[in-house]
Structures are given as structure tokens and as C-alpha cells.
Design an enzyme around this catalytic site. Structure first.
Site, PDB file in Angstrom:
ATOM      1  N   ASP A  23       0.831  -1.206   0.000  1.00 31.21           N
ATOM      2  CA  ASP A  23       0.000   0.000   0.000  1.00 31.21           C
ATOM      3  C   ASP A  23       0.869   1.261   0.000  1.00 31.21           C
ATOM      4  O   ASP A  23       2.071   1.197   0.231  1.00 31.21           O
ATOM      5  CB  ASP A  23      -0.920   0.009   1.229  1.00 31.21           C
ATOM      6  CG  ASP A  23      -0.144  -0.039   2.542  1.00 31.21           C
ATOM      7  OD1 ASP A  23       0.905  -0.731   2.606  1.00 31.21           O
ATOM      8  OD2 ASP A  23      -0.549   0.629   3.509  1.00 31.21           O
TER       9      ASP A  23
ATOM     10  N   GLU B  48       0.072  -1.361   5.671  1.00 29.48           N
ATOM     11  CA  GLU B  48       1.148  -0.922   6.571  1.00 29.48           C
ATOM     12  C   GLU B  48       0.982   0.541   6.946  1.00 29.48           C
ATOM     13  O   GLU B  48       1.302   0.949   8.056  1.00 29.48           O
ATOM     14  CB  GLU B  48       2.517  -1.147   5.909  1.00 29.48           C
ATOM     15  CG  GLU B  48       3.704  -0.965   6.847  1.00 29.48           C
ATOM     16  CD  GLU B  48       4.259   0.455   6.901  1.00 29.48           C
ATOM     17  OE1 GLU B  48       5.052   0.737   7.813  1.00 29.48           O
ATOM     18  OE2 GLU B  48       3.901   1.295   6.053  1.00 29.48           O
TER      19      GLU B  48
HETATM   20 ZN    ZN Z   1       6.871   2.272   4.013  1.00 26.58          ZN
END
Ligand code: ZN
Length: 390
Positions: A84, A146
Site C-alpha cells: 500500500d 502498513e
Molecule cells: Zn513504508
């Protein structure tokens, strides 16, 4: 060196950047990461990897792609990245953030540094070896979310999926090895009182006055944390406690009925989030005893990110220092490393690009990080998968 059946590195970086995979705590900006997961799975399978796409909720997934290995399936190397990106402001960019644009020796695009390019480098490095050469497996791990909840890494931990003995997380460090970072916890502290007419204090219980006592205790707690813990590897070498926001009351002529404060604590490696939360609760519990009518509520604003440390004399840290020619250090930003560590993988953070360019307009990867990056990752693979010592 020719690859078996994947596109060239720049083409892969371009294709990854063209597939937006923003993750955001605000659902208006949150996107699926599946387009990138599927593309990576396809490329990995082209190199002989077994690709396992592991769903997280309805629209996200982790990719666990495994190549080769022999008997010890959990004894190999994991090259790990998040699929992401953060959201962006296209109007502030000089070129389209969702197109890889080459200029001035750089490749611009959202995720170019943080951290889609790493996957292209990792796959190119893997392509240098034949599947039958692997004595320990190589895993390419692509995680979800993340940049928001870390749901991908948390899922691996809750399923207890130790994927290897060693892990390299390719966050942008300019290939400087990182073996430590601080943790993050965020707490909301609410003082509940009772509103009433300002003309007579007996008509209510003033939450702001209670918060004054809470603040005093937190300042003392902060000073103690600072006196007690220190780690010279960090630029800010003590645990911090920041007062981030405070809101209470509505009108000058009303007794304040409720007041909330939010704080952020950044613990050093070796400090435990649950213990810290418990200590905070224990210290604040007696503070309002002398304030009749007031009560205190403490809540975690998110699950927290534990601090991370891998021992300086671990195999992975030694290898990262050998291969980069630089001593392993500490960074100020958080990563998925504490989750991989908790799963029992010796983990180091190092990858192409610089964190200074991440999360801002005109994010770029220097083109001259690509070839040396593939070389370094090949050497990791060689050391831990092709010619492992044990
Ligand atoms: Zn990163």
C-alpha cells in the site's frame, strides 16, 4: 543478467505505480491492494514461486510467495514489503503520481520509494538463481495496510505464520541497515465531571480542574521515563510523551462537564506497550481522589506499534552490515519489523530510496539505487538460501 520470465525492472516499477493502492484510516480514501498483490503473484509464479494470496477482510490481502526450499520450510529468507501507499495530493506533484516518470536520474511516482520498487528489485534478484539452487526457501512477502492499521502484519502474527528464519524489510533507508526503532502508543484520557451554573461551584464537578491534576501527574511520569530509559543509538535518545490535543467544556459560564486529552508515547526498544499502559493506568487512578464527582477513563486510540530491536550480533544484522558496508542503526519511523520479530524472524530494515522523499509530493527513487539494490538482495539470497551455513 537475463531474467526467466518477468518484465524488466523499470517496467515492473511502472506497472506497480500505475495501480493505486492507497490505504487510509479514512474510508473515503482507502483502496484495495489486490491489483498489486495479483500482479506480484503473477510475476512471482513466472519465476517458479508458489503464490499464496491470503485475504484480509473483503478487499485486501497479503501475498506470501515461496521459491524452492528443501526440508526446512521455515528456515529461509523473507524479503518483505508493504503493497500500500499513503494518500497523496496530485495537485502538488510535478507529474502524475500514478505514472512512473523518469527524469533527472530519478523515477517519480507514488510508492516509488515507499515501497513498490523494492518488489521489482527483489524479484529481479530472485531471477538470478534457478529454483533447484535453493537449499532454503526464499519468501517474497507483500503485506496490506502498513500505512494505516498494519492489518496485514498483524494477521500474520495472529495466525502465527513464521515464514522464515531471517527477514529483510525493504523500507527506504538508502540501503543503510536498521535494527532498531521506537514503538508508538496513543492514549485518550477523559475526565468526566458534571456541568452546572458557573455561579456556584457546588452545582457541578469541574473536569478541567481534574485534568489539571492529570497533566501534573503525566509531566512527572514523563520526567521519570526520560530519567530511567536511554538509548544512544537514537537521535532523540529517550522515550517521549507528547500532549497532542485537549478539548473540554463549552461556555465560560458553565462548569466544564467533560475534558479529553490525547497523548502519544514513543517507547524505546525493551519497553513493553502493555506494561506501559498498565503503569499509566496505575499512576492516574489515584489522581482524582480529592476531586469529588470526577472520574477518569483511559482508552487506547489504536492497537499500538511495539518498539523493534534485533541484536547487533545476529546473523541478519551482520550480513546486512557486510553487504552494505555500513553499521546497523536506528530510525525514527515505525515499520512492520516488530511483528516479524515477534514471529521469530531475525529482522533488519534496509531498502532502496530515502524516507525523506516518502509521504510527500514528487516522491522518487534514484535510478542508481536499482542495480546496486538488486546486487545486494542477490547476495542476501545467496547467503541465506543458496549457500546457507547450516
Ligand atoms: Zn513504508
Amino acid at each position: 543478467m537475463p531474467s526467466r520470465s518477468i518484465p524488466d525492472t523499470l517496467a515492473m516499477i511502472g506497472a506497480l505505480i500505475e495501480r493505486p493502492t492507497i490505504s487510509c484510516t479514512d474510508p473515503r480514501y482507502d483502496q484495495s491492494n489486490l491489483p498489486v498483490i495479483q500482479l506480484l503473484a503473477e510475476w512471482a509464479e513466472g519465476l517458479g514461486f508458489r503464490a499464496d494470496i491470503s485475504p484480509i477482510g473483503a478487499s485486501k490481502a497479503n501475498l506470501i510467495a515461496t521459491l524452492g526450499g528443501g526440508a526446512d520450510q521455515k528456515g529461509g529468507l523473507v524479503l518483505s514489503g508493504h503493497t500500500d501507499t499513503v494518500p497523496c495530493n496530485p495537485e502538488l506533484w510535478s507529474s502524475d503520481p500514478f505514472r512512473a516518470t523518469k527524469r533527472d536520474g530519478r523515477i517519480y511516482g507514488l510508492g516509488s520509494a515507499d515501497m513498490k520498487s523494492f518488489f521489482a528489485l527483489a524479484l529481479q534478484a530472485a531471477a538470478r538463481f534457478r529454483p533447484e539452487d535453493f537449499r532454503r526457501p526464499l519468501v517474497v512477502l507483500g503485506t496490506a495496510d502498513e500505512e494505516s492499521s498494519m492489518s496485514g502484519a498483524r494477521a500474520l502474527l495472529s495466525e502465527n505464520r513464521r515464514l522464515g528464519r531471517y527477514a529483510v524489510i525493504g523500507e527506504p533507508t538508502g540501503f543503510t541497515p536498521i535494527r532498531m526503532h521506537k514503538g508508538v502508543m496513543m492514549e485518550g484520557i477523559t475526565v468526566h465531571g458534571r456541568a452546572g451554573h458557573s455561579s456556584d461551584p457546588a452545582l457541578g464537578a469541574n473536569a478541567i480542574e481534574g485534568m489539571h491534576a492529570v497533566l501534573g501527574e503525566l509531566l512527572a511520569f514523563r520526567a521519570e521515563l526520560r530519567a530511567r530509559y536511554r538509548n544512544p543509538a537514537f537521535k532523540v535518545d529517550y522515550p517521549t510523551l507528547n500532549f497532542g490535543s485537549i478539548h473540554g467544556g463549552d461556555n465560560p459560564n458553565r462548569i466544564c462537564g467533560s475534558c479529553e486529552m490525547q497523548i502519544d508515547i514513543r517507547p524505546l526498544p525493551g519497553m513493553d506497550l502493555d506494561t506501559l499502559h498498565q503503569t499509566l493506568e496505575n499512576r492516574l487512578a489515584p489522581v482524582l481522589r480529592e476531586y469529588p464527582g470526577l472520574s477518569l477513563e483511559l482508552r487506547r486510540l489504536f492497537d499500538g506499534l511495539p518498539p523493534f530491536e534485533t541484536s547487533a550480533d545476529s546473523d541478519i544484522v551482520r550480513a546486512s552490515e557486510d553487504l552494505s558496508g555500513q553499521p546497523a542503526g536506528a530510525v525514527a519511523f515505525g515499520t512492520e519489523a516488530p511483528f516479524l520479530s515477534q514471529l521469530g524472524m531475525q529482522t533488519v530494515v534496509m531498502g532502496p530510496g530515502y524516507i525523506d522523499q516518502a509521504h510527500q509530493p514528487d516522491e522518487y527513487l534514484p535510478l542508481d539505487h536499482i542495480q546496486p539494490g538488486i546486487d545486494i538482495l542477490s547476495k542476501f539470497i545467496e547467503r541465506f538460501c543458496i549457500r546457507p551455513e547450516r
